[in-house]
Write a protein that holds these residues in place. Structure first.
Motif, PDB file in Angstrom:
ATOM      1  N   ASP A 131     122.979 -10.146   8.468  1.00  0.00           N
ATOM      2  CA  ASP A 131     122.617  -8.880   9.118  1.00  0.00           C
ATOM      3  C   ASP A 131     123.610  -7.782   8.756  1.00  0.00           C
ATOM      4  N   VAL A 132     124.890  -8.095   8.752  1.00  0.00           N
ATOM      5  CA  VAL A 132     125.913  -7.118   8.382  1.00  0.00           C
ATOM      6  C   VAL A 132     125.711  -6.675   6.941  1.00  0.00           C
ATOM      7  N   ASP A 133     125.515  -7.644   6.052  1.00  0.00           N
ATOM      8  CA  ASP A 133     125.324  -7.335   4.635  1.00  0.00           C
ATOM      9  C   ASP A 133     124.084  -6.476   4.401  1.00  0.00           C
ATOM     10  N   ALA A 134     123.051  -6.691   5.205  1.00  0.00           N
ATOM     11  CA  ALA A 134     121.802  -5.930   5.060  1.00  0.00           C
ATOM     12  C   ALA A 134     121.836  -4.597   5.813  1.00  0.00           C
ATOM     13  N   GLY A 135     122.932  -4.333   6.505  1.00  0.00           N
ATOM     14  CA  GLY A 135     123.050  -3.069   7.229  1.00  0.00           C
ATOM     15  C   GLY A 135     122.322  -3.044   8.565  1.00  0.00           C
ATOM     16  N   ARG A 136     121.953  -4.209   9.065  1.00  0.00           N
ATOM     17  CA  ARG A 136     121.256  -4.272  10.362  1.00  0.00           C
ATOM     18  C   ARG A 136     122.290  -4.374  11.484  1.00  0.00           C
ATOM     19  N   VAL A 137     123.046  -3.307  11.642  1.00  0.00           N
ATOM     20  CA  VAL A 137     124.085  -3.253  12.670  1.00  0.00           C
ATOM     21  C   VAL A 137     124.000  -1.927  13.403  1.00  0.00           C
ATOM     22  N   LYS A 138     124.557  -1.888  14.602  1.00  0.00           N
ATOM     23  CA  LYS A 138     124.605  -0.665  15.404  1.00  0.00           C
ATOM     24  C   LYS A 138     126.012  -0.515  15.950  1.00  0.00           C
ATOM     25  N   PRO A 139     126.441   0.700  16.173  1.00  0.00           N
ATOM     26  CA  PRO A 139     127.764   0.905  16.767  1.00  0.00           C
ATOM     27  C   PRO A 139     127.814   0.309  18.181  1.00  0.00           C
ATOM     28  N   VAL A 140     128.968  -0.224  18.548  1.00  0.00           N
ATOM     29  CA  VAL A 140     129.142  -0.854  19.858  1.00  0.00           C
ATOM     30  C   VAL A 140     128.821   0.121  20.978  1.00  0.00           C
ATOM     31  N   ALA A 141     129.265   1.349  20.860  1.00  0.00           N
ATOM     32  CA  ALA A 141     129.034   2.348  21.919  1.00  0.00           C
ATOM     33  C   ALA A 141     127.541   2.537  22.174  1.00  0.00           C
ATOM     34  N   GLU A 142     126.755   2.529  21.118  1.00  0.00           N
ATOM     35  CA  GLU A 142     125.305   2.690  21.266  1.00  0.00           C
ATOM     36  C   GLU A 142     124.683   1.498  21.984  1.00  0.00           C
ATOM     37  N   VAL A 143     125.108   0.307  21.640  1.00  0.00           N
ATOM     38  CA  VAL A 143     124.576  -0.905  22.271  1.00  0.00           C
ATOM     39  C   VAL A 143     124.967  -0.948  23.747  1.00  0.00           C
ATOM     40  N   VAL A 144     126.218  -0.640  24.052  1.00  0.00           N
ATOM     41  CA  VAL A 144     126.684  -0.643  25.444  1.00  0.00           C
ATOM     42  C   VAL A 144     125.917   0.389  26.258  1.00  0.00           C
ATOM     43  N   ALA A 145     125.708   1.566  25.714  1.00  0.00           N
ATOM     44  CA  ALA A 145     124.967   2.613  26.421  1.00  0.00           C
ATOM     45  C   ALA A 145     123.535   2.154  26.699  1.00  0.00           C
ATOM     46  N   ARG A 146     122.911   1.511  25.738  1.00  0.00           N
ATOM     47  CA  ARG A 146     121.538   1.030  25.921  1.00  0.00           C
ATOM     48  C   ARG A 146     121.483  -0.059  26.991  1.00  0.00           C
ATOM     49  N   LEU A 147     122.449  -0.970  26.996  1.00  0.00           N
ATOM     50  CA  LEU A 147     122.480  -2.023  28.010  1.00  0.00           C
ATOM     51  C   LEU A 147     122.712  -1.446  29.408  1.00  0.00           C
ATOM     52  N   ARG A 148     123.598  -0.470  29.507  1.00  0.00           N
ATOM     53  CA  ARG A 148     123.836   0.177  30.812  1.00  0.00           C
ATOM     54  C   ARG A 148     122.600   0.902  31.298  1.00  0.00           C
ATOM     55  N   ALA A 149     121.876   1.530  30.385  1.00  0.00           N
ATOM     56  CA  ALA A 149     120.656   2.236  30.764  1.00  0.00           C
ATOM     57  C   ALA A 149     119.607   1.253  31.278  1.00  0.00           C
ATOM     58  N   LYS A 150     119.502   0.099  30.646  1.00  0.00           N
ATOM     59  CA  LYS A 150     118.549  -0.920  31.101  1.00  0.00           C
ATOM     60  C   LYS A 150     118.930  -1.458  32.476  1.00  0.00           C
ATOM     61  N   ARG A 151     120.223  -1.647  32.683  1.00  0.00           N
ATOM     62  CA  ARG A 151     120.683  -2.205  33.952  1.00  0.00           C
ATOM     63  C   ARG A 151     120.450  -1.246  35.099  1.00  0.00           C
ATOM     64  N   SER A 152     120.614   0.033  34.871  1.00  0.00           N
ATOM     65  CA  SER A 152     120.456   1.022  35.943  1.00  0.00           C
ATOM     66  C   SER A 152     118.990   1.429  36.140  1.00  0.00           C
ATOM     67  N   ALA A 153     118.117   1.021  35.241  1.00  0.00           N
ATOM     68  CA  ALA A 153     116.701   1.404  35.354  1.00  0.00           C
ATOM     69  C   ALA A 153     115.958   0.583  36.368  1.00  0.00           C
TER      70      ALA A 153
END
Length: 90
Positions: free
Chosen positions: A68-90
């Motif tokens: 996944d890393v080699d293929a560029g299928r990665v996201k910045p940690v801050a983006e993932v954390v923000a998305r998880l927090r948004a799901k939790r508060s929804a």
């Protein structure tokens, strides 16, 4: 681990199956079984087999992650954390 000390012919396994099972369980070393002078099988205790399978599963996960890393299928940690927090508060 030296496999040369744990090589037995199939006739030995047939004649001493219970002793062989006890030995590989206690020593936790695999035994190479030969037939007509050629290695044909490896006999190991269940705990060692399970540990090997777990190790292989972890290595596979690491390899898939690296792909996944080699293929560029990665996201910045801050983006993932923000998305998880948004799901939790929804």
């Amino acid at each position: 681990m030296r496999y040369s000390t744990q090589v037995k012919p199939i006739s030995y396994l047939k004649a001493n199956a219970a002793d062989v099972l006890q030995e590989i369980t206690e020593c936790r070393e695999p035994m190479v079984i030969t037939q007509n002078g050629e290695a044909r099988a490896v006999l190991q205790d269940v705990a060692s087999y399970e540990q090997t399978q777990e190790t292989l599963a972890l290595l596979k996960l690491l390899a898939l992650g690296q792909q996944d890393v080699d293929a560029g299928r990665v996201k910045p940690v801050a983006e993932v954390v923000a998305r998880l927090r948004a799901k939790r508060s929804a």
